[in-house]
Design a protein around this motif. Structure first.
Motif, PDB file in Angstrom:
ATOM      1  N   ARG A  20       0.936  -1.138  -0.035  1.00  0.00           N
ATOM      2  CA  ARG A  20      -0.004   0.093   0.016  1.00  0.00           C
ATOM      3  C   ARG A  20       1.059   1.123   0.104  1.00  0.00           C
ATOM      4  NH1 ARG A  20      -1.610   3.196   3.989  1.00  0.00           N
ATOM      5  NH2 ARG A  20      -3.420   4.731   3.784  1.00  0.00           N
ATOM      6  N   ASP A  21       2.123   1.204   0.700  1.00  0.00           N
ATOM      7  CA  ASP A  21       2.686   2.444   0.716  1.00  0.00           C
ATOM      8  C   ASP A  21       3.419   2.593  -0.415  1.00  0.00           C
ATOM      9  OD1 ASP A  21       3.973   4.344   2.757  1.00  0.00           O
ATOM     10  OD2 ASP A  21       6.001   3.269   2.016  1.00  0.00           O
TER      11      ASP A  21
ATOM     12  N   ILE B  72      -7.859   3.924  -1.203  1.00  0.00           N
ATOM     13  CA  ILE B  72      -6.717   3.036  -0.636  1.00  0.00           C
ATOM     14  C   ILE B  72      -6.343   3.876   0.812  1.00  0.00           C
ATOM     15  CG2 ILE B  72      -5.624   1.814  -2.495  1.00  0.00           C
ATOM     16  CD1 ILE B  72      -3.457   3.485  -2.279  1.00  0.00           C
ATOM     17  N   GLY B  73      -7.271   4.782   1.133  1.00  0.00           N
ATOM     18  CA  GLY B  73      -7.237   5.283   2.480  1.00  0.00           C
ATOM     19  C   GLY B  73      -6.367   6.836   2.669  1.00  0.00           C
ATOM     20  N   VAL B  74      -5.866   7.280   1.725  1.00  0.00           N
ATOM     21  CA  VAL B  74      -5.385   8.514   1.816  1.00  0.00           C
ATOM     22  C   VAL B  74      -6.122   9.734   2.072  1.00  0.00           C
ATOM     23  CG1 VAL B  74      -3.638  10.156   0.767  1.00  0.00           C
ATOM     24  CG2 VAL B  74      -3.275   7.619   0.359  1.00  0.00           C
TER      25      VAL B  74
ATOM     26  N   HIS C  12      -8.643   9.692  -6.954  1.00  0.00           N
ATOM     27  CA  HIS C  12      -9.869   9.081  -6.342  1.00  0.00           C
ATOM     28  C   HIS C  12      -9.247   7.705  -5.780  1.00  0.00           C
ATOM     29  CE1 HIS C  12     -13.455   6.302  -6.216  1.00  0.00           C
ATOM     30  NE2 HIS C  12     -13.931   7.641  -5.821  1.00  0.00           N
ATOM     31  N   ARG C  13      -8.273   7.073  -6.666  1.00  0.00           N
ATOM     32  CA  ARG C  13      -7.628   5.828  -6.148  1.00  0.00           C
ATOM     33  C   ARG C  13      -6.809   5.789  -4.847  1.00  0.00           C
ATOM     34  NH1 ARG C  13      -8.436   1.562  -5.169  1.00  0.00           N
ATOM     35  NH2 ARG C  13      -6.978  -0.180  -5.397  1.00  0.00           N
ATOM     36  N   LEU C  14      -6.262   7.144  -4.981  1.00  0.00           N
ATOM     37  CA  LEU C  14      -5.337   7.479  -3.554  1.00  0.00           C
ATOM     38  C   LEU C  14      -6.370   7.401  -2.479  1.00  0.00           C
ATOM     39  CD1 LEU C  14      -3.052  10.070  -4.532  1.00  0.00           C
ATOM     40  CD2 LEU C  14      -2.311   7.909  -3.581  1.00  0.00           C
TER      41      LEU C  14
END
Lengths: 259, 97
Positions: free
Chosen positions: A54-55, A112-114, A107-109
């Motif tokens: 994820r990072d 994944i929780g950003v 939106h993808r960021l």
């Protein structure tokens, strides 16, 4: 408008260019692969990825956002001094594509929780990529059509095409589908740049040395960006050469050597 | 534009004709889709009416057998290409700016 029952390869070159640079062609093309895919992908469950993956994905997406913002600002600036109607209309479609790319990546960021994508982009984006963006926008501001288009639609687009293709093969299903949609747009952008520059060099060979200088300056930043990003893209360092080769193929076809 | 030698060769051996079907390629308007397909890389064999676009790696298809000197268009990347004979007699395409 060309006859749809006709062999497409029998079109006159001028008819072909008029057709593919049109807004109508763009609209019907993107409709085929974007409808029913809000934010660039079908509805699917968010895949499970571990914290390290994820990072790395966050860093990669942050870099993509910088590249897409550069392309959005660059393409919109180019419209002002594009030399003809077809190029202006094509660039307008490219501006919409780049805005969409920025939006789906952003939106993808978030997905994944950003919580603060802007801040994350500022913190994580590769320094050479930021320098590339600055230089590209300087070329656009100088209204040097050939140099700015070369930097934007040949060098930047080839870099993105290489990175997205490589990354799409190794990432989670949602990110893959988002990237595959972007790659389909990038084919047009890259092809427009290569063909416009190719025609320009055929008409005005003296432009080649100026573009050679631009290439020399920007190649370094592209390769530095790749170098910083390989681990985040999930590829082995030994495969970095393939990534570079994919990028360099486009400029080689235009007759620029890679030393 | 075909040179006289190619015209002669064509008279000697007429070209095969092909009926093109939609292969699910969705990057161009519906009316043009049958002229293109995705390429699966080097193991994916090409038919005599097909060449790979060197710019965007999509397979370009024609309703007739292709021969060196033919012009084809890649709509997905907007390139005009000329068919050439590559290594081992395999047909390839080169960009014509």
């Amino acid at each position: 408008m060309p006859d749809s029952t006709q062999e497409v390869h029998a079109l006159e070159p001028s008819e072909f260019l008029e057709e593919v640079h049109s807004f109508e062609f763009w609209f019907q093309s993107v409709e085929g692969y974007l409808s029913g895919r809000p934010y660039g992908h079908h509805e699917m469950e968010e895949p499970e990825i571990d914290e390290a993956q994820r990072d790395r994905l966050i860093t990669t997406l942050c870099n993509y956002c910088v590249g897409e913002l550069a392309a959005l600002e660059g393409a919109s600036g180019l419209i002002l001094f594009a030399p003809n109607r077809e190029a202006k209309i094509f660039l307008a479609t490219q501006v919409v594509d780049e805005a969409r790319h920025l939006e789906v990546l952003y939106h993808r960021l978030q997905a994944i929780g950003v919580s603060d994508p802007e801040g994350e982009i500022e913190r994580r984006a590769a320094h050479p990529l930021k320098l590339f963006k600055r230089r590209l926008l300087e070329l656009v501001a100088s209204k040097d059509w050939e140099a700015a288009l070369f930097a934007q639609n040949v060098i930047l687009e080839a870099m993105e095409f290489a990175a997205f293709q490589t990354h799409a093969r190794r990432t989670d299903p949602v990110t893959r589908e988002v990237l595959e949609g972007i790659i389909k747009d990038e084919r047009r952008h890259m092809g427009f740049g290569e063909n416009e520059i190719g025609r320009c060099l055929a008409r005005a060979p003296h432009v080649r040395s100026r573009l050679g200088e631009v290439k020399k300056e920007l190649d370094y930043l592209v390769l530095e960006t790749f170098s910083e990003s390989v681990a985040d893209l999930g590829i082995e360092r030994s495969e970095q050469t393939d990534l570079g080769r994919l990028y360099l193929a486009a400029v080689e076809r235009l007759g620029f050597t890679n030393d | 534009m075909t040179d006289p030698l190619l015209e002669q060769a064509e008279k000697a051996a007429p070209r095969q004709r092909f009926i093109l079907e939609d292969t699910g390629f969705d990057e161009v308007p519906v009316k043009y889709r049958r002229f293109y397909r995705r390429w699966g890389g080097p193991p994916d064999p090409l038919a005599p009416n097909e060449v790979v676009c060197p710019v965007c790696k999509v397979v370009i298809r024609s309703t007739r057998e292709l021969r060196p000197g033919d012009r084809v268009y890649c709509m997905p990347c907007m390139s005009r290409l000329i068919v050439i004979e590559g290594e081992g007699g395999r047909l390839e395409a080169t960009v014509s700016y």
